[in-house]
Design an enzyme around this catalytic site. Structure first.
Site, mmCIF file in Angstrom:
data_model
loop_
_atom_site.group_PDB
_atom_site.id
_atom_site.type_symbol
_atom_site.label_atom_id
_atom_site.label_comp_id
_atom_site.label_asym_id
_atom_site.label_seq_id
_atom_site.Cartn_x
_atom_site.Cartn_y
_atom_site.Cartn_z
ATOM 1 N N ASP A 38 0.860 -1.199 0.000
ATOM 2 C CA ASP A 38 0.000 0.000 0.000
ATOM 3 C C ASP A 38 0.886 1.235 0.000
ATOM 4 O O ASP A 38 1.990 1.217 0.546
ATOM 5 C CB ASP A 38 -0.899 -0.003 1.244
ATOM 6 N N ASN A 91 -5.962 -4.367 -6.143
ATOM 7 C CA ASN A 91 -7.122 -3.705 -5.545
ATOM 8 C C ASN A 91 -6.910 -2.218 -5.280
ATOM 9 O O ASN A 91 -7.874 -1.490 -5.096
ATOM 10 C CB ASN A 91 -7.441 -4.442 -4.223
ATOM 11 N N TYR A 157 -13.578 7.304 -13.418
ATOM 12 C CA TYR A 157 -13.728 6.087 -12.612
ATOM 13 C C TYR A 157 -14.443 5.011 -13.429
ATOM 14 O O TYR A 157 -14.020 3.848 -13.458
ATOM 15 C CB TYR A 157 -14.516 6.417 -11.330
ATOM 16 N N LYS A 161 -12.653 1.495 -14.532
ATOM 17 C CA LYS A 161 -13.177 0.217 -14.028
ATOM 18 C C LYS A 161 -13.689 -0.663 -15.173
ATOM 19 O O LYS A 161 -13.591 -1.891 -15.089
ATOM 20 C CB LYS A 161 -14.255 0.471 -12.971
ATOM 21 N N ILE A 190 -20.088 -0.278 -1.019
ATOM 22 C CA ILE A 190 -19.538 -1.024 0.113
ATOM 23 C C ILE A 190 -19.135 -0.044 1.216
ATOM 24 O O ILE A 190 -18.697 1.070 0.934
ATOM 25 C CB ILE A 190 -18.286 -1.837 -0.345
ATOM 26 N N THR A 192 -16.758 1.441 3.054
ATOM 27 C CA THR A 192 -15.307 1.629 3.143
ATOM 28 C C THR A 192 -15.003 3.121 3.178
ATOM 29 O O THR A 192 -15.849 3.937 2.796
ATOM 30 C CB THR A 192 -14.566 1.052 1.913
HETATM 31 P P1 ADP Z 1 -11.918 0.627 -1.121
HETATM 32 O O1 ADP Z 1 -13.284 1.178 -1.024
HETATM 33 O O2 ADP Z 1 -11.570 0.166 -2.511
HETATM 34 O O3 ADP Z 1 -11.575 -0.399 -0.091
HETATM 35 P P2 ADP Z 1 -10.036 2.424 0.253
HETATM 36 O O4 ADP Z 1 -9.775 3.867 0.051
HETATM 37 O O5 ADP Z 1 -10.544 1.986 1.576
HETATM 38 O O6 ADP Z 1 -10.999 1.924 -0.917
HETATM 39 O O7 ADP Z 1 -8.706 1.593 -0.076
HETATM 40 C C1 ADP Z 1 -7.913 1.855 -1.170
HETATM 41 C C2 ADP Z 1 -6.480 1.565 -0.754
HETATM 42 O O8 ADP Z 1 -5.638 1.765 -1.890
HETATM 43 C C3 ADP Z 1 -5.982 2.497 0.359
HETATM 44 O O9 ADP Z 1 -5.390 1.748 1.396
HETATM 45 C C4 ADP Z 1 -4.957 3.368 -0.347
HETATM 46 O O10 ADP Z 1 -3.882 3.791 0.484
HETATM 47 C C5 ADP Z 1 -4.475 2.435 -1.462
HETATM 48 N N1 ADP Z 1 -3.875 3.173 -2.580
HETATM 49 C C6 ADP Z 1 -4.353 4.281 -3.194
HETATM 50 N N2 ADP Z 1 -3.495 4.697 -4.159
HETATM 51 C C7 ADP Z 1 -2.446 3.834 -4.153
HETATM 52 C C8 ADP Z 1 -1.238 3.732 -4.899
HETATM 53 N N3 ADP Z 1 -0.939 4.609 -5.867
HETATM 54 N N4 ADP Z 1 -0.400 2.707 -4.624
HETATM 55 C C9 ADP Z 1 -0.692 1.817 -3.655
HETATM 56 N N5 ADP Z 1 -1.805 1.863 -2.906
HETATM 57 C C10 ADP Z 1 -2.684 2.854 -3.141
#
Ligand code: ADP
Length: 251
Positions: A38, A91, A157, A161, A190, A192
Site C-alpha cells: 500500500d 485492488n 472512474y 473500471k 460497500i 469503506t
Molecule cells: P476501497 O473502497 O476500494 O476499499 P479504500 O480507500 O478503503 O478503498 O482503499 C484503497 C487503498 O488503496 C488504500 O489503502 C490506499 O492507500 C491504497 N492506494 C491508493 N493509491 C495507491 C497507490 N498509488 N499505490 C498503492 N496503494 C494505493
C-alpha cells in the site's frame, strides 16, 4: 469450505484499508502468507500486525502501484524472500472528482487512470511472470459495479473500471492454458473509507434508497467472493467478471 491456501503466497495491493484489508485478513485466516502492499505504509503495517497477532503470516511493503519499476522490484523481492508468488489481488484505487466529462480536469483524469487502470496492468505484467515460474496461480482484479454500468459525473472512474474488466478478460484468455486464472470482481456500494469520502448524510440516504437490498455491502462480503475465486474451488472460472452489488446493476 477449505480454500487450500496453506503454503501459498499472496500479494494484495491497497491492503491497508477497506476491501483490500478485508481480503488480506481472510486470505491469512485461510492459511496464506499475505504480502500487504500500500502507498500508506502505516495503514498496511497496522493490518499486517493485526494478522500476525492472530497467528497469521503477513508482511507489508510501502509501494506506489503507479510506479511500474517499483512493482517489478516488489514482485522480485517476494519471489526471493517468500519462495514464489501464487495468488494476487490488484485492488489499490482512488476515487475521482465529480464533474461532467466536458469539465473533467485533465490532471485528475490521468491520475485516476494511472492508479485504477494502469497499475493493474503493471501488477499483472510482473505477477504473471512470477506465477509462470512457479507453475501457475490465480489473480483477481478489483473493478467495481462501475465496470458494468456508468455513473454520470464519474467518467474517469467508470472508464478505468470498465478497462479493468477488459484487461482481465484479455489476459485470462492468454494464460488459460498456462495455469493462471484471472478474474475481476465488481463491488457495489460497500462500507469503506473510499465510498464514504464524498458523502454527506443526505447523499448517503439517497444512495441507500437506490440499493435494492436497502443497505451497503461489507468488505467481508467482497472478500468472500475474492477468496473463492482465488481458490481451487473456482478451478474452471477464469476470464469473468463477478458482481457483488446487491442487485444494484440489475436495475
Ligand atoms: P476501497 O473502497 O476500494 O476499499 P479504500 O480507500 O478503503 O478503498 O482503499 C484503497 C487503498 O488503496 C488504500 O489503502 C490506499 O492507500 C491504497 N492506494 C491508493 N493509491 C495507491 C497507490 N498509488 N499505490 C498503492 N496503494 C494505493
Amino acid at each position: 469450505m477449505n480454500l487450500g491456501f496453506e503454503g501459498k503466497v499472496a500479494i494484495v495491493t491497497g491492503a491497508g484499508s477497506g476491501i483490500g484489508a478485508a481480503i488480506s485478513r481472510q486470505l491469512a485466516e485461510e492459511g496464506a502468507e499475505v504480502v500487504l502492499a500500500d502507498i500508506n505504509a502505516e495503514a498496511a503495517e497496522r493490518v499486517a500486525a493485526e494478522i500476525c497477532e492472530k497467528g497469521g503470516k503477513s508482511r507489508h511493503f510501502a509501494i506506489d502501484v503507479t510506479d511500474a519499476a517499483a512493482v517489478e522490484k516488489l514482485v522480485a523481492t517476494i519471489g526471493e524472500t517468500c519462495g514464489g508468488l501464487h495468488l494476487a489481488v490488484n485492488n489499490a484505487g482512488v476515487d475521482g472528482v465529480r464533474r461532467a466529462t466536458g469539465d473533467y480536469p485533465l490532471d485528475n483524469w490521468h491520475k485516476l487512470l494511472d492508479v485504477n487502470l494502469n497499475s493493474v496492468f503493471y501488477c499483472m505484467k510482473y505477477e504473471i511472470g512470477a506465477m509462470l515460474a512457479g507453475g501457475g496461480g490465480a489473480i483477481v482484479n478489483v473493478s467495481s459495479v462501475l465496470g458494468a454500468v456508468a455513473l454520470p459525473i464519474a467518467c474517469a472512474y467508470t472508464a478505468a473500471k470498465h478497462g479493468v474488466v477488459g484487461l482481465t478478460k484479455a489476459a485470462a484468455i492468454e494464460y488459460a492454458r498456462l495455469g493462471i486464472r484471472i478474474n475481476a470482481v465488481g463491488p457495489g456500494w460497500i462500507e469503506t473509507p473510499l465510498s464514504s469520502e464524498h458523502r454527506d448524510i443526505a447523499s448517503s440516504r439517497r444512495m441507500e434508497a437506490l440499493q435494492p437490498m436497502g443497505r451497503r455491502g461489507t468488505p467481508q462480503e467482497v472478500a468472500a467472493l475474492v477468496c473463492f475465486l482465488l481458490s481451487e474451488q473456482a478451478s474452471f472460472i477464469t476470464g469473468s467478471y463477478h458482481l457483488v452489488d446487491g442487485a444494484y446493476s440489475a436495475h
